[in-house]
Design a protein around this motif. Structure first.
Motif, PDB file in Angstrom:
ATOM      1  N   GLU A  54      -1.190  13.555  17.458  1.00  0.00           N
ATOM      2  CA  GLU A  54      -0.967  12.742  16.417  1.00  0.00           C
ATOM      3  C   GLU A  54      -2.695  12.555  15.557  1.00  0.00           C
ATOM      4  O   GLU A  54      -3.487  12.252  16.457  1.00  0.00           O
ATOM      5  N   ASP A  55      -2.687  12.636  14.372  1.00  0.00           N
ATOM      6  CA  ASP A  55      -3.884  12.348  13.737  1.00  0.00           C
ATOM      7  C   ASP A  55      -4.252  10.687  13.580  1.00  0.00           C
ATOM      8  O   ASP A  55      -3.311  10.080  13.108  1.00  0.00           O
ATOM      9  N   SER A  56      -5.182  10.246  14.510  1.00  0.00           N
ATOM     10  CA  SER A  56      -5.261   8.865  14.553  1.00  0.00           C
ATOM     11  C   SER A  56      -6.166   8.319  13.201  1.00  0.00           C
ATOM     12  O   SER A  56      -6.867   8.894  12.693  1.00  0.00           O
ATOM     13  N   LYS A  57      -5.333   7.263  12.719  1.00  0.00           N
ATOM     14  CA  LYS A  57      -6.115   6.677  11.605  1.00  0.00           C
ATOM     15  C   LYS A  57      -7.140   5.688  12.002  1.00  0.00           C
ATOM     16  O   LYS A  57      -7.516   5.005  11.102  1.00  0.00           O
ATOM     17  N   LEU A  58      -7.392   5.438  13.162  1.00  0.00           N
ATOM     18  CA  LEU A  58      -8.017   4.347  13.606  1.00  0.00           C
ATOM     19  C   LEU A  58      -9.486   5.022  14.286  1.00  0.00           C
ATOM     20  O   LEU A  58      -9.464   6.105  14.820  1.00  0.00           O
ATOM     21  N   PRO A  59     -10.624   4.451  14.062  1.00  0.00           N
ATOM     22  CA  PRO A  59     -10.691   3.076  13.557  1.00  0.00           C
ATOM     23  C   PRO A  59     -10.908   3.104  12.146  1.00  0.00           C
ATOM     24  O   PRO A  59     -11.589   4.084  11.543  1.00  0.00           O
ATOM     25  N   LEU A  60     -10.287   2.018  11.293  1.00  0.00           N
ATOM     26  CA  LEU A  60     -10.766   2.144   9.908  1.00  0.00           C
ATOM     27  C   LEU A  60     -12.239   1.819   9.476  1.00  0.00           C
ATOM     28  O   LEU A  60     -12.679   1.098  10.390  1.00  0.00           O
ATOM     29  N   GLY A  61     -12.687   2.542   8.539  1.00  0.00           N
ATOM     30  CA  GLY A  61     -14.129   2.317   8.072  1.00  0.00           C
ATOM     31  C   GLY A  61     -14.098   1.204   7.215  1.00  0.00           C
ATOM     32  O   GLY A  61     -13.347   0.442   6.762  1.00  0.00           O
ATOM     33  N   PRO A  62     -15.620   0.614   7.118  1.00  0.00           N
ATOM     34  CA  PRO A  62     -15.755  -0.588   6.473  1.00  0.00           C
ATOM     35  C   PRO A  62     -15.142  -0.506   5.106  1.00  0.00           C
ATOM     36  O   PRO A  62     -14.835  -1.559   4.250  1.00  0.00           O
ATOM     37  N   GLY A  63     -14.784   0.495   4.415  1.00  0.00           N
ATOM     38  CA  GLY A  63     -14.624   0.534   3.078  1.00  0.00           C
ATOM     39  C   GLY A  63     -12.959   0.485   2.879  1.00  0.00           C
ATOM     40  O   GLY A  63     -12.452   0.453   1.938  1.00  0.00           O
ATOM     41  N   ALA A  64     -12.337   0.173   4.208  1.00  0.00           N
ATOM     42  CA  ALA A  64     -10.842  -0.154   4.120  1.00  0.00           C
ATOM     43  C   ALA A  64     -10.805  -1.713   3.911  1.00  0.00           C
ATOM     44  O   ALA A  64      -9.564  -2.152   3.555  1.00  0.00           O
ATOM     45  N   LEU A  65     -11.752  -2.499   3.939  1.00  0.00           N
ATOM     46  CA  LEU A  65     -11.429  -4.000   3.822  1.00  0.00           C
ATOM     47  C   LEU A  65     -11.582  -4.174   2.340  1.00  0.00           C
ATOM     48  O   LEU A  65     -12.450  -3.807   1.560  1.00  0.00           O
ATOM     49  N   VAL A  66     -10.484  -4.905   1.894  1.00  0.00           N
ATOM     50  CA  VAL A  66     -10.355  -5.344   0.543  1.00  0.00           C
ATOM     51  C   VAL A  66     -10.064  -7.037   0.749  1.00  0.00           C
ATOM     52  O   VAL A  66      -9.844  -7.524   1.616  1.00  0.00           O
ATOM     53  N   LEU A  67     -10.093  -7.424  -0.649  1.00  0.00           N
ATOM     54  CA  LEU A  67      -9.854  -9.021  -0.820  1.00  0.00           C
ATOM     55  C   LEU A  67      -8.460  -9.354  -1.066  1.00  0.00           C
ATOM     56  O   LEU A  67      -7.785  -8.795  -1.687  1.00  0.00           O
ATOM     57  N   SER A  68      -7.971 -10.238  -0.113  1.00  0.00           N
ATOM     58  CA  SER A  68      -6.418 -10.691  -0.089  1.00  0.00           C
ATOM     59  C   SER A  68      -6.348 -11.572  -1.401  1.00  0.00           C
ATOM     60  O   SER A  68      -7.141 -12.461  -1.540  1.00  0.00           O
ATOM     61  N   SER A  69      -5.613 -11.380  -2.436  1.00  0.00           N
ATOM     62  CA  SER A  69      -5.366 -12.078  -3.535  1.00  0.00           C
ATOM     63  C   SER A  69      -4.864 -13.644  -3.106  1.00  0.00           C
ATOM     64  O   SER A  69      -5.230 -14.452  -4.029  1.00  0.00           O
ATOM     65  N   ALA A  70      -4.352 -13.654  -1.887  1.00  0.00           N
ATOM     66  CA  ALA A  70      -3.479 -15.066  -1.635  1.00  0.00           C
ATOM     67  C   ALA A  70      -4.858 -15.863  -1.089  1.00  0.00           C
ATOM     68  O   ALA A  70      -4.941 -17.283  -1.556  1.00  0.00           O
ATOM     69  N   SER A  71      -5.912 -15.389  -0.538  1.00  0.00           N
ATOM     70  CA  SER A  71      -6.680 -16.362   0.151  1.00  0.00           C
ATOM     71  C   SER A  71      -8.291 -15.936  -0.228  1.00  0.00           C
ATOM     72  O   SER A  71      -9.253 -16.665   0.068  1.00  0.00           O
ATOM     73  N   GLY A  72      -8.376 -14.540  -0.609  1.00  0.00           N
ATOM     74  CA  GLY A  72      -9.843 -14.346  -0.803  1.00  0.00           C
ATOM     75  C   GLY A  72     -10.499 -13.825   0.423  1.00  0.00           C
ATOM     76  O   GLY A  72     -11.660 -13.614   0.500  1.00  0.00           O
ATOM     77  N   ARG A  73      -9.869 -13.755   1.663  1.00  0.00           N
ATOM     78  CA  ARG A  73     -10.419 -13.366   2.796  1.00  0.00           C
ATOM     79  C   ARG A  73     -10.384 -12.068   2.978  1.00  0.00           C
ATOM     80  O   ARG A  73      -9.232 -11.408   2.589  1.00  0.00           O
ATOM     81  N   PRO A  74     -11.406 -11.285   3.521  1.00  0.00           N
ATOM     82  CA  PRO A  74     -11.214  -9.768   4.103  1.00  0.00           C
ATOM     83  C   PRO A  74     -10.100  -9.360   4.658  1.00  0.00           C
ATOM     84  O   PRO A  74     -10.172  -9.961   5.839  1.00  0.00           O
ATOM     85  N   PHE A  75      -9.467  -8.388   4.439  1.00  0.00           N
ATOM     86  CA  PHE A  75      -8.789  -7.645   5.725  1.00  0.00           C
ATOM     87  C   PHE A  75      -8.289  -6.153   4.941  1.00  0.00           C
ATOM     88  O   PHE A  75      -8.424  -5.915   4.091  1.00  0.00           O
ATOM     89  N   PRO A  76      -7.958  -5.490   6.129  1.00  0.00           N
ATOM     90  CA  PRO A  76      -7.851  -4.042   5.894  1.00  0.00           C
ATOM     91  C   PRO A  76      -6.477  -3.775   5.281  1.00  0.00           C
ATOM     92  O   PRO A  76      -5.325  -4.302   5.413  1.00  0.00           O
ATOM     93  N   SER A  77      -6.551  -3.013   4.201  1.00  0.00           N
ATOM     94  CA  SER A  77      -5.205  -2.556   3.379  1.00  0.00           C
ATOM     95  C   SER A  77      -4.997  -0.958   3.883  1.00  0.00           C
ATOM     96  O   SER A  77      -5.505  -0.219   3.666  1.00  0.00           O
ATOM     97  N   LEU A  78      -3.927  -1.000   4.617  1.00  0.00           N
ATOM     98  CA  LEU A  78      -3.460   0.377   5.069  1.00  0.00           C
ATOM     99  C   LEU A  78      -2.773   1.041   3.940  1.00  0.00           C
ATOM    100  O   LEU A  78      -2.067   0.446   3.143  1.00  0.00           O
TER     101      LEU A  78
END
Length: 505
Positions: free
Chosen positions: A413-437
């Motif tokens: 299986e092609d592993s998707k992890l680890p996610l790079g720093p570019g995968a971190l976006v801002l949550s519209s709900a809290s403004g805290r960073p989290f990865p968007s898959l």
């Protein structure tokens, strides 16, 4: 044909049986001799021997047992303490009928089902080679002095640890670096505790050494530090991120969000001290890393909860700062971290790779001894454990070839992890960073991620909910209060009823 001359052990016959047999022989009777009545085994007289308090250092393979602690009720798998105590009782080192309480049994740290240990310690009273009638007046005076000192102690209490709790210890070799403390040799030859127990125990439990200890010594409360190791492969993980997150654990923190709450214990404070937390490659094991976590004390499942967070950080699913956020349980002026006073829902790491590596004690408290004389075999234990390791390597090689056979028909299986720093976006709900898959465009193109849980286990997920955005559990005060008013109240009523019956009797 009837055997007229059976082989019999006449020495064990009673006088009446011997007379009856002689009468049969004189009369020429062909009747087979009557079997002598079975004799009850002679009860071992523990009172004829001195007892002494010792500490035992031992290791065990946790996957073979249903946890360390002895259980009164039947368990699907035997417990480590149950097997060890049975060996002690079989060797007549302790009175089996008196149970663990009868020998003053204390353990350093409890491990759960599947968790192993390389340096577990228990303290207890065992039979000594000294017979009471052979004890000198001087030894009796010394024993009386020890008993007096023990009686003046109100009971075990937690040991206060200064900031340099690791001074004098080598965490890698687990041996005191300052070995100039107590080396009082015995004036008599003691029983071969190590050899005797290893002769009776299964290979999955090995006693490594024993130490004479003071009557007021406690395996639990005299322990200066506990050292845990958690092993994991680095595939799909960012080791630098994990190292950054692990460094945030050092110091005294509130770990209520990084443990499993047991309301029966009614814990009021969740602050514990972490002395060191490092991640490094395992020597001689390509691609394998280990978390070395050393602390003065640990909460229930604390290490496995911590490791679950480090795996999420290493996968790129959480930032290293999530560790600090989970330890921020109340308002702290000057910090921008969110207050997390209730634990978010998440799964702790698997127990198989976890090992209690060592329990550390002051030099003056213990004097570990492994040489029992000629009976110990002088290196036999090392040879035996090396043989066990060789068999494990064979199993690993076989598993590797099973994998190679599967790869002929099934592509990895092609592993998707680890996610790079570019995968971190801002949550519209809290403004805290989290990865968007990346989301799937259709059911046929569904993308699944294998979120690591340690020990080769994982959880499949098409979408990832950031930890701080998840549902929170109830506050610990609410859980504790509910237990007191339900199970705790029923337990108190049963205890009060039993005490009342005892008083009437």
């Amino acid at each position: 044909m009837t055997n007229t001359n059976p082989s019999t052990a006449y020495e064990s016959w009673s006088r009446e049986d011997l007379i009856r047999r002689l009468t049969q022989l004189e009369s020429g009777s062909r009747e087979a001799p009557a079997s002598p009545p079975p004799q009850a085994p002679k009860k071992f007289d523990f009172g004829a021997y001195e007892t002494r308090k010792i500490a035992l250092k031992f290791c065990y393979s946790g996957w073979e047992y249903g946890g360390l602690a002895f259980q009164n009720a039947p368990t699907p798998l035997p417990t480590v303490e149950g097997v060890l105590f049975d060996a002690l009782a079989h060797a007549r080192l302790v009175d089996g009928e008196a149970g663990l309480d009868g020998c003053g049994w204390e353990r350093c740290g409890r491990t759960d089902r599947g968790v192993s240990a390389a340096g577990q310690v228990v303290s207890l009273y065992v039979r000594s080679s000294r017979r009471k009638e052979a004890t000198s007046a001087q030894a009796q005076a010394g024993a009386a002095s020890s008993d007096s000192a023990s009686a003046s102690t109100s009971g075990p209490s937690a040991v206060e640890t200064d900031g340099d709790a690791l001074a004098g210890f080598d965490l890698e070799t687990s041996e005191p670096t300052n070995n100039s403390a107590r080396k009082a040799e015995e004036t008599h030859r003691e029983l071969p505790y190590v050899w005797t127990l290893n002769h009776l125990l299964p290979p999955t439990i090995r006693v490594l050494a024993w130490s004479p200890i003071a009557p007021d010594f406690s395996a639990r409360f005299n322990c200066k530090f506990r050292h845990y190791k958690y092993f994991f492969p680095c595939a799909g993980l960012s080791i630098p991120r994990m190292q950054e997150a692990a460094a945030l654990l050092v110091g005294e923190h509130d770990f209520r969000n990084l443990c499993k709450l047991d309301p029966a214990k009614q814990i009021k404070t969740f602050k514990r001290g972490i002395l060191s937390a490092t991640i490094s490659p395992v020597q001689g094991e390509d691609g394998m890393y280990v978390l070395d976590l050393v602390g003065t004390a640990f909460l229930y499942h604390q290490v496995r909860h911590i490791m679950a967070m480090l795996l999420l950080v290493g996968s790129g699913l959480e930032p290293p700062s999530v560790i600090s956020a989970l330890m921020n349980v109340e308002d702290n002026p000057g910090t921008e971290l969110p207050i997390v006073d209730r634990k978010p829902e998440y799964q702790m790491a698997d127990g198989l790779p976890l090992m209690l590596w060592d329990c550390g004690y002051a030099d003056q408290d213990v004097d570990w001894r492994s040489n029992d004389g000629s009976l110990s075999g002088q290196g036999y234990l090392h040879t035996q454990m090396r043989s066990i390791r060789e068999r494990s390597r064979i199993h690993t090689t076989l598993d590797q070839h099973f994998l190679q056979a599967a790869e002929k028909f099934h592509a990895p299986e092609d592993s998707k992890l680890p996610l790079g720093p570019g995968a971190l976006v801002l949550s519209s709900a809290s403004g805290r960073p989290f990865p968007s898959l990346p989301k799937s465009k259709s059911k046929e193109e569904k993308v699944n991620y294998s979120v690591p849980l340690g020990g080769g286990t994982f959880r499949r997920a098409a979408e990832y909910v950031p930890l701080l955005e998840r549902k929170r559990l109830e506050h610990v005060d609410v859980v504790n209060e509910r237990w007191l008013n339900t199970k705790g109240a029923r337990k108190a009523a049963r205890t009060a009823g039993a005490d009342a019956v005892g008083a009437d009797e």
